[in-house]
Write a protein that holds these residues in place. Sequence first.
Motif: not given
Length: 104
Positions: A83-104
């Motif tokens: 939601x923040x990115x939609x307002x400050x830089x709507x052109x940006x590509x956004x990726x979420x990487x899900x990690x296992x707890x303890x593997x970060x």
Amino acid sequence: REANLSYAPYSNCPSGLCLLGQGGALYSGCLVESAAYNPSVSPLHSALVNGLVNGLGDWGQLRHVMLAEPVGACVKHEHLIRECLKHICPQVEYTVLYTEKGSH
């Protein structure tokens, strides 16, 4: 890497974020929790401050944002950051990487 630098003793949900700017510049940030919770600093906010301090001219220079957070985290940043990115830089590509707890 940034998730490893998180200070998340209350939620135990470390997360990190990296901003890719023009020309390949990288700006990173991590979650920094406070005992009062509300003054906690999100990974996006710490990365944006890092960018401003280190030469990011404006949000329009951002090309890609990647968030790393644990699967099933009790504190999730994915949607608020989107939601923040939609307002400050709507052109940006956004990726979420899900990690296992303890593997970060």
